[in-house]
Design an enzyme around this catalytic site. Structure first.
Site, PDB file in Angstrom:
ATOM      1  N   GLU A  60       8.840  -5.668  -6.996  1.00 58.40           N
ATOM      2  CA  GLU A  60       8.024  -4.421  -6.900  1.00 58.40           C
ATOM      3  C   GLU A  60       8.677  -3.086  -7.071  1.00 58.40           C
ATOM      4  O   GLU A  60       8.172  -2.309  -7.937  1.00 58.40           O
ATOM      5  CB  GLU A  60       6.955  -4.323  -5.605  1.00 58.40           C
ATOM      6  CG  GLU A  60       6.032  -5.463  -5.907  1.00 58.40           C
ATOM      7  CD  GLU A  60       6.528  -6.822  -5.268  1.00 58.40           C
ATOM      8  OE1 GLU A  60       7.958  -6.707  -4.799  1.00 58.40           O
ATOM      9  OE2 GLU A  60       6.095  -7.911  -5.416  1.00 58.40           O
ATOM     10  N   PHE A  83      -0.836  -7.315  -4.701  1.00 59.85           N
ATOM     11  CA  PHE A  83      -1.716  -7.139  -3.546  1.00 59.85           C
ATOM     12  C   PHE A  83      -1.477  -5.837  -2.789  1.00 59.85           C
ATOM     13  O   PHE A  83      -0.151  -5.565  -2.826  1.00 59.85           O
ATOM     14  CB  PHE A  83      -1.768  -8.398  -2.678  1.00 59.85           C
ATOM     15  CG  PHE A  83      -2.530  -9.521  -3.005  1.00 59.85           C
ATOM     16  CD1 PHE A  83      -3.868  -9.590  -2.723  1.00 59.85           C
ATOM     17  CD2 PHE A  83      -2.175 -10.436  -3.560  1.00 59.85           C
ATOM     18  CE1 PHE A  83      -4.708 -10.714  -2.931  1.00 59.85           C
ATOM     19  CE2 PHE A  83      -2.760 -11.680  -4.282  1.00 59.85           C
ATOM     20  CZ  PHE A  83      -4.022 -11.734  -3.917  1.00 59.85           C
ATOM     21  N   PHE A  86       1.891  -5.863  -1.004  1.00 53.07           N
ATOM     22  CA  PHE A  86       3.082  -6.163  -1.878  1.00 53.07           C
ATOM     23  C   PHE A  86       3.448  -4.763  -2.549  1.00 53.07           C
ATOM     24  O   PHE A  86       4.393  -4.647  -3.263  1.00 53.07           O
ATOM     25  CB  PHE A  86       2.797  -7.253  -2.711  1.00 53.07           C
ATOM     26  CG  PHE A  86       2.593  -8.406  -1.965  1.00 53.07           C
ATOM     27  CD1 PHE A  86       2.994  -8.729  -0.566  1.00 53.07           C
ATOM     28  CD2 PHE A  86       1.306  -9.483  -2.592  1.00 53.07           C
ATOM     29  CE1 PHE A  86       2.541  -9.893  -0.065  1.00 53.07           C
ATOM     30  CE2 PHE A  86       1.159 -10.565  -1.658  1.00 53.07           C
ATOM     31  CZ  PHE A  86       1.823 -10.706  -0.594  1.00 53.07           C
ATOM     32  N   TYR A  88       4.251  -2.222  -0.855  1.00 51.19           N
ATOM     33  CA  TYR A  88       5.579  -1.460   0.161  1.00 51.19           C
ATOM     34  C   TYR A  88       6.746  -1.700  -0.471  1.00 51.19           C
ATOM     35  O   TYR A  88       7.561  -0.823  -0.218  1.00 51.19           O
ATOM     36  CB  TYR A  88       5.209  -2.532   1.450  1.00 51.19           C
ATOM     37  CG  TYR A  88       3.860  -2.159   2.153  1.00 51.19           C
ATOM     38  CD1 TYR A  88       3.008  -1.112   1.690  1.00 51.19           C
ATOM     39  CD2 TYR A  88       3.269  -3.082   2.976  1.00 51.19           C
ATOM     40  CE1 TYR A  88       1.693  -0.915   2.183  1.00 51.19           C
ATOM     41  CE2 TYR A  88       2.025  -3.016   3.566  1.00 51.19           C
ATOM     42  CZ  TYR A  88       1.235  -2.031   2.976  1.00 51.19           C
ATOM     43  OH  TYR A  88      -0.094  -1.775   3.638  1.00 51.19           O
ATOM     44  N   PRO A  89       7.327  -2.843  -0.922  1.00 50.08           N
ATOM     45  CA  PRO A  89       8.645  -2.995  -1.367  1.00 50.08           C
ATOM     46  C   PRO A  89       8.822  -1.819  -2.539  1.00 50.08           C
ATOM     47  O   PRO A  89       9.966  -1.371  -2.913  1.00 50.08           O
ATOM     48  CB  PRO A  89       8.763  -4.007  -2.054  1.00 50.08           C
ATOM     49  CG  PRO A  89       7.829  -4.944  -1.440  1.00 50.08           C
ATOM     50  CD  PRO A  89       6.838  -4.230  -1.206  1.00 50.08           C
ATOM     51  N   HIS A 129      -2.561  -9.887   2.544  1.00 49.43           N
ATOM     52  CA  HIS A 129      -3.582  -9.735   1.341  1.00 49.43           C
ATOM     53  C   HIS A 129      -4.675  -8.771   1.537  1.00 49.43           C
ATOM     54  O   HIS A 129      -5.588  -8.978   0.659  1.00 49.43           O
ATOM     55  CB  HIS A 129      -4.008 -10.987   0.841  1.00 49.43           C
ATOM     56  CG  HIS A 129      -2.699 -11.760   0.485  1.00 49.43           C
ATOM     57  ND1 HIS A 129      -1.865 -12.632   1.026  1.00 49.43           N
ATOM     58  CD2 HIS A 129      -2.428 -12.484  -1.075  1.00 49.43           C
ATOM     59  CE1 HIS A 129      -0.846 -13.142   0.473  1.00 49.43           C
ATOM     60  NE2 HIS A 129      -1.223 -13.043  -0.742  1.00 49.43           N
TER      61      HIS A 129
END
Ligand SMILES: Cc1ncc(C[n+]2csc(CCOP(=O)(O)OP(=O)(O)O)c2C)c(N)n1
Lengths: 324, 365
Positions: A60, A83, A86, A88-89, A129
């Protein structure tokens, strides 16, 4: 009039944008052959080729980071995060670069990037999720934050977001992907940054966005049976926030309840309430209340119904507001 | 049985040929890994067979709506059971969401484990410390760094223990994986990076994930990298045992690439027929780990029909236990939503909890 799901409307918005502007690129995890885990990009790679619609490695930060470079090279990246949690990275690239490149370059390097993120819960998904990450993005200056609530509006807002010269975080309420609406898909309706009164009513204003708009409409239907007329405002865009429409609505009713799924503390509702108090203090007949998720992690699927604001919780807040 | 080998997933050089002890038709080449007596050899089969059966049961339970989602592991039993088998009780394994096979070897109760997938409780219901088995980690590759931190901690305590991180081929694209490899090498952390290269990250094939074989990435961090036939349980046991020894004796972490295959969909929410070529699945089906190992046991006279019969019975009993345990599990009481957010529930949360339990019209205890 044809009926369209939000998923199909978003797919058409991507296709029309790819068609209209050959600088638009669509990429992310599993968006190619599979068409995305929610099939929002279904058929796009077949139609536009692997250069314009492509699967990336599972990374990501990489997806957001290459968007910066692609935008600098004159492309219009439309990236998908698979989602909510995901994304956040990718926060470092989004916050440190996408959001502030224009500013740092004194306007010389705009970032016409769209990051699409399926968000929020209500579909019985596994951990990570079902988050509602809007506050992270809304708090990051330089990003626009858009959250559609209906298929027609989702089409219009996505087309506008892709054409927008600024970076847009486009949050797709995944529990509404399969909701249907009949009408013509067209762009050029209400612009980004404008809220919409979706139901008129004189007793109290409900303010929501994304998946909670339909929940508020349910509550309004139920209240109407008891003779209570609730107004429902769909914010559509959290940044920039349409204070004018909000203020008009709340001045008319004098009462408001903000509804969102993210935890209460520092949720976007806190911002809405603060603005209303600043702008409409003299018109308010009652404190503005919030109905939100709790200050807990998004809970396991089998008890999520107790977390997501229910019609009953909304009506009970309305009751309290009306009792003043 | 002679089976055709699948095409390599990435161009092979001699060093890329996976280490292997059992040929695809079940013939032993070379010596058995040390310490494997007849009982332990039989146990390896038993564990793989139980895991296979539990996996099928979980898929069936998801189809019946008893589980919210399930990520099958059929085809990867040798990689999971073999690697976990090579660990010691004091070691710690850090799983992704596909490691029920390793969980079983670590003694985690399957029903407790499956509660994660039922949506009963996020972490499942098992105690990570008790089993040396960390909590299921959904954000891809994030657990690799946890393993390194645990290994650093164990080394500072002078423990004879290592940490093993499980992850997939797709995970090697994430920053966390690279940061973990680098940290472990710099700090000489007794860690093992166990990649199950099952060919696919949801719909994305290995060739779109990396242009270099995974085991060779280790060199860039100053780590040994090993490629092993992940469907050969004996080879997996051996390379993991060796990696464990290097880790605890010398603080040398190893990146193990176990070449295996995902015979099922990514998860029960996925339609693999859209992207997985049928011929590829069929080729790998012929290489699946259980029948290969069974042929070996039979041909060596290590196990007979009676043994396999008793394993089948035990597997059926476990399946029944899973079914009964899952069906009997109600949602957790709603107050638990608030219970472990902090050690002591702060006032604002206590108020929210009380509102759910007693105040709102939707209250429920
Ligand atoms: C950070 C992050 N991004 C995306 C996802 C969604 N996702 C779940 S599993 C998966 C594929 C992982 O593939 P791989 O690492 O090869 O492991 P496998 O599933 O094959 O065991 C993806 C993209 C996730 N869980 N975490």
């Amino acid at each position: 009039m044809p009926e369209t799901t939000m998923a199909a409307a978003l797919n058409t918005a991507l296709a029309d944008s790819l068609e209209r502007d050959d600088r638009v690129l669509v990429f992310g995890e599993d968006v190619g052959k599979l068409g995305g885990v929610f099939r929002i990009t279904q058929g796009l790679q077949q139609r536009f080729g692997e250069t314009r619609v492509f699967d990336t490695p599972l990374a990501e930060s990489g997806i957001a980071g290459i968007s910066v470079g692609l935008a600098l090279a004159g492309w219009r990246p439309v990236a998908e995060m698979q989602f909510d949690a995901f994304s956040y990275p990718a926060l470092n690239q989004t916050i440190s670069h996408i959001a502030r490149y224009r500013y740092r370059s004194r306007g010389r390097a705009p970032m016409p990037v769209v990051i699409r993120i399926p968000e929020a819960g209500g579909i019985g998904a596994a951990e990570n999720h079902s988050d509602s990450p809007e506050t992270y993005y809304a708090h990051t200056v330089g990003l626009k934050v858009v959250v559609p609530s209906t298929p027609m509006d989702a089409y219009d807002l996505l087309v506008q977001s892709i054409a927008d010269p600024d970076p847009v975080v486009f949050l797709e309420p995944k529990s509404r992907y399969w909701s249907k609406e009949s009408g013509e898909l067209k762009s050029g309706g209400l612009p980004i940054g404008r809220a919409r009164v979706v139901r008129e009513g004189g007793h109290c204003t409900l303010i929501a966005w994304g998946a909670m708009v339909s929940r508020c409409l349910e509550a309004a239907d139920l209240a109407a049976e008891d003779g209570v007329e609730l107004e429902v405002v769909d914010l559509r865009t959290l940044v920039p926030l349409d204070l004018e429409t909000l203020a008009v609505a709340v001045r008319t009713t004098g009462r408001a309840v903000v509804v969102h799924e993210a935890p209460m503390t520092l949720g976007f509702g806190a911002e809405v309430v603060a603005r209303l108090v600043e702008d409409c203090f003299v018109n308010l007949e009652a404190p503005v209340l919030r109905v939100t998720g709790y200050d807990t992690p998004y809970p396991p699927a089998t008890i999520e119904e107790h977390y997501v604001p229910s019609v009953e919780r909304i009506l009970s807040a309305v009751g309290r507001v009306l009792s003043y | 049985m002679k089976v055709e080998e699948p095409q390599p997933l990435v161009d092979q050089e001699p060093a890329d040929v996976p280490f292997r002890l059992l040929t695809p038709d079940g013939t032993l080449q070379g010596d058995l890994p040390p310490g494997l007596d007849r009982d332990r050899l039989r146990d390896l089969y038993r564990l793989m067979a139980l895991v296979r059966r539990a996996d099928l049961e979980a898929t069936a339970l998801q189809r019946q709506g008893e589980l919210a989602v399930w990520a099958p592991l059929s085809g990867q039993e040798a990689a999971q059971v073999g690697s976990a088998f090579a660990l010691q009780p004091q070691d710690m394994a850090f799983p992704s969401y596909r490691e029920m096979g390793a969980a079983v070897v670590r003694g985690v109760d399957i029903v407790d484990y499956l509660h994660f997938y039922r949506g009963t409780w996020h972490g499942g219901m098992y105690d990570p410390a008790e089993h040396g088995f960390g909590m299921i980690s959904v954000p891809v590759a994030s657990q690799c760094l946890h393993a390194v931190g645990w290994a650093m901690g164990a080394a500072m305590d002078g423990k004879d223990a290592c940490a093993l991180a499980y992850f997939g081929d797709g995970a090697t694209s994430e920053g966390d994986f690279h940061e973990a490899c680098n940290f472990s090498a710099v700090f000489k952390a007794p860690a093992i990076f166990f990649c199950q290269n099952n060919g696919w990250a949801i719909s994305v094939p290995l060739s779109k994930q990396t242009a270099a074989p995974i085991h060779r990435k280790a060199a860039g961090y100053g780590l040994p990298g090993v490629r092993v036939d992940g469907n050969d349980i004996l080879a997996v046991v051996q390379v993991t045992q060796e990696a464990r020894q290097r880790a605890v004796d010398a603080g040398i972490p190893t990146l193990i690439e176990a070449v295996t295959y995902r015979l099922g969909p990514h998860s029960t929410a996925d339609d693999a027929s859209i992207y997985q070529p049928r011929e590829e699945v069929e080729r790998w089906q012929a290489l699946e780990p259980l029948s290969r190992y069974r042929t070996f046991l039979e041909s060596q006279g290590i196990a007979d029909a009676a043994f396999f019969g008793s394993v089948d019975e035990e597997a059926a009993a476990i399946a029944a236990k899973i079914r009964a345990g899952i069906a009997a599990a109600p949602p957790r009481p709603v107050h638990e939503m608030f219970q472990w957010v902090y050690e002591q529930t702060p006032q604002h949360l206590a108020r929210q909890r009380d509102e759910v339990l007693h105040g709102g019209q939707d209250a429920d205890a």
